[in-house]
Design an enzyme around this catalytic site. Structure first.
Site, mmCIF file in Angstrom:
data_model
loop_
_atom_site.group_PDB
_atom_site.id
_atom_site.type_symbol
_atom_site.label_atom_id
_atom_site.label_comp_id
_atom_site.label_asym_id
_atom_site.label_seq_id
_atom_site.Cartn_x
_atom_site.Cartn_y
_atom_site.Cartn_z
ATOM 1 N N ASP A 14 33.472 48.468 41.753
ATOM 2 C CA ASP A 14 34.316 48.885 40.634
ATOM 3 C C ASP A 14 34.631 50.385 40.699
ATOM 4 O O ASP A 14 34.490 51.114 39.703
ATOM 5 C CB ASP A 14 33.642 48.571 39.290
ATOM 6 C CG ASP A 14 33.049 47.169 39.252
ATOM 7 O OD1 ASP A 14 33.700 46.239 39.766
ATOM 8 O OD2 ASP A 14 31.942 47.007 38.701
ATOM 9 N N GLU A 194 40.709 40.674 35.005
ATOM 10 C CA GLU A 194 39.841 41.796 34.649
ATOM 11 C C GLU A 194 40.188 43.010 35.493
ATOM 12 O O GLU A 194 41.089 42.971 36.342
ATOM 13 C CB GLU A 194 38.367 41.413 34.847
ATOM 14 C CG GLU A 194 37.985 41.154 36.291
ATOM 15 C CD GLU A 194 36.532 40.743 36.481
ATOM 16 O OE1 GLU A 194 35.889 40.340 35.495
ATOM 17 O OE2 GLU A 194 36.041 40.824 37.629
#
Length: 316
Positions: A14, A194
């Site tokens: 991420d 997401e």
């Protein structure tokens, strides 16, 4: 000329890299232990590899944000530093993992690595459900919040939402859903939208996002709207029916996703930052496998001003 890419930074999922007005690159990411918020800074992208690590916040032992610290992002909003992140309560480890809510910390000192950070608490979206992967961006002088959240009336794990902001940690209006899992490539393993990230260029506002399970099925999608459009009107957004980046089996780069954008040596050069795996033989839950690595490559553009992500394995 093309060449095969190697990970820039190992075991950092991420990844969020931004270039501040001071000319330095700042990086945040999920650490394998999911227990803290880590920052690093360098004058070049390559310098981030060996840059000193600064832990600016650690999870408490108990409470609503005491487990699974996911996807922190560092932003400089309205003259101060903010990190937005997702965290779960203590009970999440022993029951349902997906109990995250979104939180923010704040630093008003000039240097976010050595300054004092304050915990601001939960960012309330008005919907009490699983949510994560918050990012912010400013468009035409207005600050927006963009994130993923579960709607119990919609099948799947999370959809993408946008809202204007009253302050850098408070929303000024209700959430507006921009996208939900609907295509086959968004629904493999899990039904997921997401990890949104915003790129403003070529007269458009682009939102990249990630879909499906976090193994080799993970892939990236794209939304876009005209820069003159009302970004809070879902009808003004377009969605690619196909992924813009997915696993490259030929070169062994799997599950690219949860990206961010930054600039290169010049402001005109856009760099794509993302994580990916280099093998598929994952034992147990992919969530706990630490080998999602940070990659980076230059973005290319089509003649009509659309971003070309290419393959996660090639710098082309």
């Amino acid at each position: 000329m093309t060449h095969l890419l190697k990970p820039l930074i190992l075991q950092r999922a991420d990844p969020h890299i931004s270039r501040h007005a001071d000319g330095h690159y700042y990086m945040t990411a999920s650490v394998p232990q999911y227990d803290r918020i880590e920052l690093r800074r360098a004058s070049t992208i390559e310098g981030l590899v060996d840059a000193p690590l600064f832990d600016v916040w650690r999870k408490p032992d108990t409470g609503p944000c005491s487990e699974l610290i996911w996807a922190p992002e560092l932003h400089f909003n309205e003259g101060a530093w903010y990190v937005y992140f997702a965290a779960a309560p203590t009970r999440a480890i022993k029951s349902d993992l997906f109990q995250h809510r979104m939180y923010a910390i704040h630093c008003s000192d000039p240097d976010p690595l050595t300054g004092r950070w304050e915990f601001l608490g939960q960012v309330d979206t008005g919907i009490d459900s699983f949510c994560l992967d918050a990012t912010t961006f400013t468009h035409r002088g207005r600050l927006y919040y963009l994130w993923a959240q579960k709607d119990t009336a919609i099948a799947g794990n999370s959809n993408l939402y946008i809202a204007p902001m009253k302050t850098p940690w408070q929303l000024a209006g209700p959430p507006v859903m921009l996208s939900k899992p609907e295509f086959d490539w968004e629904c493999r393993g899990f039904l997921v939208n997401e990890g949104p990230s915003v790129l403003q260029s070529h007269g458009k506002v682009f939102i990249s996002y990630s879909a499906s399970a976090t193994d080799e099925n993970y892939a990236m999608g794209l939304l876009w709207a005209d820069e003159e459009a009302d970004l809070l009107d879902p009808k003004r957004w377009h969605k690619s029916p196909r992924p813009v980046m997915s696993t490259c089996y030929e070169h062994g780069i799997y599950g690219p996703g949860h990206n961010s954008f930054t600039t290169g040596a010049s402001e005109e050069e856009v760099l794509l930052v993302y994580h990916a795996r280099t093998y598929t033989e994952i034992e147990g839950d992919p969530l706990w496998n630490p080998d999602r690595h940070t990659f980076i490559k230059p973005m290319r553009w089509s003649e009509d001003g659309m971003p070309l992500f290419g393959r996660p394995s090639l710098c082309d």
